[in-house]
Design a protein around this motif. Structure first.
Motif, PDB file in Angstrom:
ATOM      1  N   LYS A  68       8.485  -1.973   3.232  1.00  0.00           N
ATOM      2  CA  LYS A  68       7.443  -1.757   4.244  1.00  0.00           C
ATOM      3  C   LYS A  68       8.062  -1.185   5.522  1.00  0.00           C
ATOM      4  N   LEU A  69       9.204  -1.783   5.916  1.00  0.00           N
ATOM      5  CA  LEU A  69       9.876  -1.308   7.128  1.00  0.00           C
ATOM      6  C   LEU A  69      10.380   0.125   6.935  1.00  0.00           C
ATOM      7  N   ASN A  70      11.015   0.348   5.778  1.00  0.00           N
ATOM      8  CA  ASN A  70      11.580   1.675   5.533  1.00  0.00           C
ATOM      9  C   ASN A  70      10.505   2.736   5.317  1.00  0.00           C
ATOM     10  N   ALA A  71       9.375   2.307   4.772  1.00  0.00           N
ATOM     11  CA  ALA A  71       8.270   3.253   4.607  1.00  0.00           C
ATOM     12  C   ALA A  71       7.840   3.759   5.983  1.00  0.00           C
ATOM     13  N   VAL A  72       7.712   2.826   6.926  1.00  0.00           N
ATOM     14  CA  VAL A  72       7.289   3.240   8.272  1.00  0.00           C
ATOM     15  C   VAL A  72       8.345   4.164   8.892  1.00  0.00           C
ATOM     16  N   ASN A 111       0.824  -1.223   0.000  1.00  0.00           N
ATOM     17  CA  ASN A 111       0.000   0.000   0.000  1.00  0.00           C
ATOM     18  C   ASN A 111       0.854   1.267   0.000  1.00  0.00           C
ATOM     19  N   ARG A 112       2.049   1.172  -0.556  1.00  0.00           N
ATOM     20  CA  ARG A 112       2.961   2.323  -0.487  1.00  0.00           C
ATOM     21  C   ARG A 112       2.922   3.177  -1.742  1.00  0.00           C
ATOM     22  N   GLY A 127      -5.827   4.524   3.596  1.00  0.00           N
ATOM     23  CA  GLY A 127      -5.032   3.376   4.028  1.00  0.00           C
ATOM     24  C   GLY A 127      -3.703   3.226   3.299  1.00  0.00           C
ATOM     25  N   MET A 128      -3.278   4.268   2.563  1.00  0.00           N
ATOM     26  CA  MET A 128      -1.998   4.159   1.846  1.00  0.00           C
ATOM     27  C   MET A 128      -0.914   4.949   2.564  1.00  0.00           C
ATOM     28  N   ILE A 129       0.243   4.327   2.662  1.00  0.00           N
ATOM     29  CA  ILE A 129       1.331   4.975   3.387  1.00  0.00           C
ATOM     30  C   ILE A 129       2.316   5.605   2.402  1.00  0.00           C
ATOM     31  N   THR A 130       2.728   6.823   2.730  1.00  0.00           N
ATOM     32  CA  THR A 130       3.722   7.507   1.913  1.00  0.00           C
ATOM     33  C   THR A 130       5.095   7.001   2.305  1.00  0.00           C
ATOM     34  N   SER A 131       5.891   6.711   1.285  1.00  0.00           N
ATOM     35  CA  SER A 131       7.243   6.256   1.585  1.00  0.00           C
ATOM     36  C   SER A 131       8.251   7.248   1.019  1.00  0.00           C
ATOM     37  N   PHE A 132       9.204   7.630   1.864  1.00  0.00           N
ATOM     38  CA  PHE A 132      10.310   8.458   1.378  1.00  0.00           C
ATOM     39  C   PHE A 132      11.579   7.616   1.346  1.00  0.00           C
TER      40      PHE A 132
END
Ligand code: SAM
Ligand code: SF4
Length: 497
Positions: free
Chosen positions: A432-436, A95-96, A399-404
């Protein structure tokens, strides 16, 4: 320095084209494309459903299969394809959504692309090239929005040659700017610039670029000639093999694209497929890192955006994104701020993985005119001028996560390694880990109060998921993740897995 027209004459190196031709021919066989599109008219439902299953197994499609998808007329079948495209994206990217900001450094150009505001004959365009001080100032403004990735963009001109590019990229990387709780910086600089020689591309590799991106604009040879009547860009093959040269120069990630609205959209999708296949064939399976599908947008001093008979409407735009998602399941798909918000929302639902926000494309605009578009200093008009914070909040509500995250490229997860990880859906696990971790940084340093509220709920849900997934336990990643998360919460920045 050489005077621009003399300089332009010596840009193209014929031997660096010939090297990639097969029996003197390039990989775009227009007759074969038209034939495939024709032969796959009115495709059988079962054939389409089989193709969908193949995409869902994260396998790149063959041209006949893509041609069949492009020919679907049944709206119900399209609905199935939209759903499948979304599923493919979730399998590979979860969901990134990855964000970036473009930085236009110069609008000087020796070329004559008839659809672009920067073309050399356009008297309405105010020309400007940023100096290093101005680039640092622009970078600070971009960092203040919360961005960590940038794509630098240049017209083609001796004053913005590869040495200028290398200096400007170093300038971007040199900036560190304090956020609310920790410092911010740009951690990956991608480049969108004219085709170059292998030696020049190697200079870009040396300064540590991420992705090198060149759009073919149109894969139709004849039309290409008409639309690019002068300058180095008039050479179709020099452009067609620019990314082959980039890979040979050591750059790991390359990005292709076509400018939709110049010619028949189905043909261009096929062109992108053949481009993908040829890169895979010549570089041990490494296809494009991303595919872009910019749509023709009004530009000052050009009425092409209203005249072209091939303009793509919103419905067909959604269809072409869907077919690309299904055809090249492992590749990132970029939808830019050229598109209106409602179009971007749809594009995300059918498989886009990257977008820009808080975008300014007028030269110097981030620091000098943050709240307006300066038409006479930009290449075209934007359809989505929303702030990054607003877009992040909207996505989080869905429900979508922004990832940098920029870890992949700094940990050597690029080129063939990332292709392999994407194909077996493993890269997504690290992401997923790095997105968080990067989302934590964003919430602590840049988020508005409203975004924080939604963002905190989302981050809790993500952490819960991480803790419940066997993959992370099996690879002993949970303890490390917890430790990094805590360090970031305490103000440390840029730690990644
Ligand atoms: N000058 C370099 C080149 O042409 O490759 C790089 C920069 S150019 C500013 C980036 C891209 O903008 C072009 O490749 C083209 O696809 C796109 N573009 C040009 N004019 C446009 C327009 N009117 N609307 C939308 N996109 C446009
Ligand atoms: Fe110059 Fe690129 Fe615009 Fe063409 S598209 S006029 S090469 S900036």
């Amino acid at each position: 320095r050489l005077e621009p027209s003399k300089w332009a004459e010596q840009v193209v190196k014929q031997d660096e084209i010939d090297k990639y031709l097969v029996k003197g021919k390039d990989f775009i066989d227009e007759e074969a494309i038209h034939e495939k599109l024709l032969n796959n008219k009115k495709p059988d439902k079962k054939f389409i459903r089989d193709i969908i299953q193949k995409s869902l197994s994260i396998t790149r499609l063959e041209p006949d299969e893509t041609a069949a998808l492009l020919n679907v007329e049944d709206e119900e079948l399209w609905e199935e394809m939209y759903e499948a495209a979304n599923e493919v994206k979730h399998k590979v990217y979860d969901n990134r959504i990855v964000f970036f900001a473009p930085l236009y450094c110069s609008n000087l150009c020796v070329n004559s692309c008839i659809y672009c505001g920067f073309r050399k004959e356009n008297p309405e365009e105010k020309r400007r090239i940023l100096n290093m001080e101005e680039i640092r100032r622009e970078t600070e403004a971009v960092i203040d929005e919360g961005h960590k990735r940038m794509i630098v963009v240049y017209g083609e001109h001796p004053l913005s040659d590869v040495d200028y590019m290398a200096d400007s990229i170093k300038a971007v990387y040199s900036v560190k700017k304090k956020g609310k709780n920790g410092y911010g910086n740009i951690r990956r600089v991608n480049v969108n610039a004219a085709p170059m020689s292998i030696a020049d591309l190697h200079k870009l590799w040396e300064v540590g670029i991420g992705t090198y991106q060149v759009f073919q604009e149109t894969y139709n040879h004849e039309l290409y000639k008409k639309l690019h009547p002068a300058g180095p860009k008039a050479n179709y093959l020099w452009r067609l093999y620019s990314l082959h040269r980039a890979l040979d120069a050591g750059i790991d990630d390359v990005a292709i694209g076509a400018l939709f609205g110049l010619y028949d959209w189905r043909f261009e999708v096929m062109g992108l497929m053949y481009h993908t296949i040829d890169l895979e064939r010549q570089f041990g399976g490494v296809g494009p890192h991303t595919i872009s599908f910019p749509r023709m947008t009004p530009a000052i001093g050009s009425d092409f955006s209203t005249q072209s008979k091939y303009l793509v409407n919103d419905d067909d735009f959604k269809k072409l994104v869907t077919v690309l998602r299904l055809s090249v399941p492992y590749t990132g798909l970029i939808v830019t701020a050229r598109e209106r918000p409602e179009v971007r929302r749809e594009a995300i639902k059918v498989g886009c993985t990257q977008m820009d926000a808080s975008t300014k494309i007028d030269i110097g605009g981030y620091s000098e005119a943050p709240n307006m578009q300066r038409q006479d200093k930009q290449q075209f008009m934007l359809g989505d001028t929303r702030k990054l914070d607003d877009v992040i909040r909207e996505l989080a509500q869905e429900g979508m996560i922004t990832s940098f995250c920029t870890a992949g490229y700094r940990c050597g997860r690029t080129g063939d390694k990332i292709m392999c990880l994407l194909r077996n859906c493993t890269e997504g696990k690290f992401c997923k880990l790095n997105a968080v971790l990067t989302f934590r940084e964003y919430l602590d340093d840049y988020a508005s109060e409203e975004t924080k509220i939604v963002g905190e709920q989302l981050i809790l849900k993500e952490i819960e998921e991480i803790k419940s997934m066997p993959f992370y336990k099996q690879h002993n990643l949970i303890e490390k993740f917890d430790e990094y998360y805590e360090r970031i919460s305490d103000g440390e920045r840029d730690v990644y897995l």
